[in-house]
Enzyme design. Structure first.
Site, PDB file in Angstrom:
ATOM      1  N   ASN A 152       1.175  11.138   0.380  1.00 59.06           N
ATOM      2  CA  ASN A 152       1.164   9.820   1.025  1.00 59.06           C
ATOM      3  C   ASN A 152       2.372   8.970   0.629  1.00 59.06           C
ATOM      4  O   ASN A 152       2.376   7.765   0.854  1.00 59.06           O
ATOM      5  CB  ASN A 152      -0.138   9.070   0.706  1.00 59.06           C
ATOM      6  CG  ASN A 152      -0.297   8.760  -0.788  1.00 59.06           C
ATOM      7  OD1 ASN A 152       0.638   8.867  -1.565  1.00 59.06           O
ATOM      8  ND2 ASN A 152      -1.511   8.379  -1.178  1.00 59.06           N
ATOM      9  N   GLY A 160       6.504   5.849  -4.652  1.00 57.67           N
ATOM     10  CA  GLY A 160       5.428   6.807  -4.437  1.00 57.67           C
ATOM     11  C   GLY A 160       4.208   6.664  -5.319  1.00 57.67           C
ATOM     12  O   GLY A 160       3.246   7.422  -5.180  1.00 57.67           O
ATOM     13  N   GLU A 208      -1.936 -18.220 -10.661  1.00 56.31           N
ATOM     14  CA  GLU A 208      -0.549 -18.325 -11.127  1.00 56.31           C
ATOM     15  C   GLU A 208      -0.068 -19.752 -10.894  1.00 56.31           C
ATOM     16  O   GLU A 208       0.149 -20.171  -9.762  1.00 56.31           O
ATOM     17  CB  GLU A 208       0.352 -17.343 -10.379  1.00 56.31           C
ATOM     18  CG  GLU A 208       1.791 -17.407 -10.853  1.00 56.31           C
ATOM     19  CD  GLU A 208       2.764 -16.651  -9.962  1.00 56.31           C
ATOM     20  OE1 GLU A 208       3.787 -16.167 -10.474  1.00 56.31           O
ATOM     21  OE2 GLU A 208       2.503 -16.558  -8.740  1.00 56.31           O
ATOM     22  N   ASP A 255      -1.972 -15.263  -6.512  1.00 56.90           N
ATOM     23  CA  ASP A 255      -0.523 -15.449  -6.529  1.00 56.90           C
ATOM     24  C   ASP A 255      -0.155 -16.863  -6.061  1.00 56.90           C
ATOM     25  O   ASP A 255      -0.804 -17.421  -5.175  1.00 56.90           O
ATOM     26  CB  ASP A 255       0.107 -14.399  -5.595  1.00 56.90           C
ATOM     27  CG  ASP A 255       1.612 -14.421  -5.602  1.00 56.90           C
ATOM     28  OD1 ASP A 255       2.204 -14.162  -6.665  1.00 56.90           O
ATOM     29  OD2 ASP A 255       2.208 -14.704  -4.542  1.00 56.90           O
ATOM     30  N   ASN A 280       2.371   8.654  -9.595  1.00 56.72           N
ATOM     31  CA  ASN A 280       2.235   9.243  -8.267  1.00 56.72           C
ATOM     32  C   ASN A 280       1.227  10.383  -8.347  1.00 56.72           C
ATOM     33  O   ASN A 280       1.555  11.499  -8.753  1.00 56.72           O
ATOM     34  CB  ASN A 280       3.597   9.759  -7.788  1.00 56.72           C
ATOM     35  CG  ASN A 280       3.560  10.226  -6.338  1.00 56.72           C
ATOM     36  OD1 ASN A 280       2.489  10.290  -5.726  1.00 56.72           O
ATOM     37  ND2 ASN A 280       4.717  10.534  -5.782  1.00 56.72           N
TER      38      ASN A 280
END
Length: 586
Positions: free
Chosen positions: A105, A125, A322, A293, A100
């Site tokens: 944000n 985060g 994949e 993916d 983080n």
């Protein structure tokens, strides 16, 4: 661009009722759909100069709306960019769980789910700045390429941290940063001679995507009379000549999950959209590769067109798909120019696939201490005997684990000796080695018992409140523990050695049948040779050097890069139990 035809999607309330003109540009075609809020404009960009033009929407000859549209200058030699290859070591991170760098944000007014680090399936985060802040750690470790799970906006109300249910394909999720931050990540990596790989999702979008909320066409997604229908996940139906149509459709058109509508790539408007979006990101962020993916769940003819279009624009680029299958011939079917695919009159144009069969072997064979016909190191040997099935066995991603599998150090119960044997294999065999973040410090995780969050824990030290910082050496206060240092130092040593070994990058593989659970192989070219020995037995084993003369040739000494010791390879020598050796031959 190689392909001069550009499709511009325009969206607005009842937009299709207007006439359209673009300053100085001839419109070849305007496509309207059953949804009046969409217009698809097709133009030819041949000879077009960079600059901003106006798209004018007219009613009764009067301009009622004018939208500026910019044509940008390409980076010089953009089309010649070189993608990742077997000289690289790829490091996989989940950005929400890595570091983080900007706590401001962690939550964002325009996204629904807010930060909750105590929730294993929540937002924690991590962000792009956190990655940039730790590029020096990756460089020092020996990493040359970074694969991040998706960074595009995912506005699902819960479980959005994995970002595979994307709600805007042109926008970085604001909890990770901005589009400019992503560009900066690529730029900072390139300064360090590292490559950035985007995780691209073609099979599904998120249920909160603005186009899913207002579909351009009914067949933009695969819809079922009963509403939601989950994929049967049987990818074999894609090439099984005996498969029923209902089963084939159930794989390709079923949804991956309730929040992930299955996209219909056979719709030419959608296909053009995702081709152009992928190319846009390559140009905008200066990318070095894609990991796609769920590649084999797409409409296979359409995904081949998508892949071919990108590779025609960037002939030296690389895309790894994949294809999570457990049979080499079935995986090989999906690699570009596959002779197996040719039987089916199919070519995916996909340069690289993932070696899931090697992964299957790795998570079992190091538990098998005794030498048996089909157990132990013979599983590694047998995996590579099937390399004849692959058009390019060196352009295959090899790995011990990723964000969807149990942690390798969990599987082997924090046994550092096994980890070292696993890494030896991954980093010296043919193909492109890939590490999963945290494996290099011995991180644990079991998704079967504790869910996905357990294999996607925060990297210790990535958050300012963390008591320990595994990005730092054990010699530094609150740095790595002694146990973490053992994993890290071994990984660092082998990765940095690998950087300068062309024989390991592109050389041939010569392997010998394992005896006594000892696996020996060579990586060699015309100038150098490396001998790799993995003793997976519970006993020290003496090597019969004469048996390996074919690989040893006229070399007489091997420097073990793990122990920095020299070994006389003209005489038989012993390999300690449950250890590996990597011998640079001289």
């Amino acid at each position: 661009m190689h392909n001069k035809e550009l499709q511009i999607l325009c969206y607005g309330k009842n937009l299709s009722k207007y006439d359209v003109a673009i300053d100085g540009i001839t419109i070849n075609k305007i496509t309207k759909t059953e949804n009046p809020n969409y217009l698809f404009i097709t133009i030819d960009t041949k000879g077009m100069k960079a600059g901003t033009v106006s798209i004018n929407f007219k009613e009764k000859g009067e301009v009622v709306l004018s939208q500026p549209y910019e044509f940008k200058i390409r980076k010089e030699n953009s089309a010649k960019r070189k993608g990742f290859d077997s000289s690289d070591v790829m490091y996989l991170i989940m950005p929400d769980r890595f570091a983080n760098g900007d706590s401001s944000n962690d939550s964002h007014k325009n996204t629904t789910e807010k930060v909750n680090r105590s929730n294993p399936g929540g937002r924690h985060g991590g962000d792009i700045k956190g990655i940039i802040d730790h590029l020096s750690y990756l460089k020092d470790l020996g990493v040359t390429a970074l694969w991040s799970t998706p960074l595009l906006e995912d506005n699902e109300p819960a479980y959005s941290y994995h970002t595979y249910a994307q709600s805007d394909l042109y926008r970085i999720d604001p909890r990770y940063g901005t589009n400019n931050d992503y560009r900066r990540l690529a730029s900072e990596m390139h300064k360090l001679d590292m490559k950035l790989i985007m995780d691209y999702v073609t099979n599904h979008w998120g249920s909160k995507h603005w186009m899913i909320q207002d579909l351009p066409t009914k067949d933009w997604i695969h819809q079922w009379p009963e509403g939601f229908k989950r994929s049967n996940y049987r990818m074999t139906t894609q090439f099984d000549k005996n498969a029923s149509q209902v089963d084939r459709k159930g794989c390709m058109d079923g949804w991956f999950d309730t929040t992930m509508p299955d996209m219909n790539q056979s719709n030419p408007l959608l296909l053009k959209y995702i081709i152009q979006n992928a190319i846009w990101w390559i140009e905008y962020a200066d990318l070095d590769g894609f990991r796609v993916d769920t590649y084999s769940y797409n409409d296979k003819k359409a995904i081949a067109k998508w892949t071919k279009a990108i590779m025609e624009e960037y002939p030296n680029f690389n895309i790894v798909g994949e294809v999570w299958m457990h049979n080499q011939s079935q995986i090989a079917y999906w690699q570009k120019d596959s002779k197996i695919g040719a039987i089916d009159h199919y070519n995916s144009y996909l340069p690289s696939v993932m070696d899931f069969t090697l992964h299957d072997a790795i998570i079992e064979m190091f538990k098998e201490d005794k030498s048996e016909w089909s157990k132990g190191m013979i599983k590694a040997y047998d995996n590579f005997t099937n390399d004849f099935l692959y058009p390019d066995s060196n352009n295959i991603l090899v790995f011990a684990g990723n964000h969807d599998t149990n942690r390798i150090n969990e599987i082997y119960q924090e046994n550092s000796n096994v980890y070292k044997m696993v890494m030896t294999l991954i980093c010296t065999t043919r193909g492109i080695p890939q590490l999963y973040y945290g494996d290099e410090i011995g991180m644990l995780g079991n998704r079967d018992k504790n869910g996905d969050g357990d294999i996607r824990k925060d990297f210790p030290g990535g958050w300012i409140e963390d008591s320990k910082n595994a990005f730092l050496s054990s010699e530094i206060k609150n740095g790595r523990t002694i146990n973490q240092e053992e994993y890290h130092s071994f990984t660092k040593k082998i990765l940095n050695w690998r950087k300068n070994k062309p024989s390991v990058h592109k050389g041939k593989l010569l392997q010998f049948i394992p005896f006594d659970n000892v696996y020996v192989y060579f990586r060699y070219d015309d100038k150098e040779s490396v001998m790799v020995i993995i003793n997976n037995s519970l006993k020290d084993q003496k090597l019969d050097v004469a048996r390996f003369k074919e690989g040893i040739k006229n070399y007489s000494v091997g420097t073990d890069i793990i122990t920095d010791s020299n070994i006389d390879i003209t005489e038989d020598f012993s390999v300690p139990a449950k250890t590996s050796m990597i011998l640079d031959l001289k």
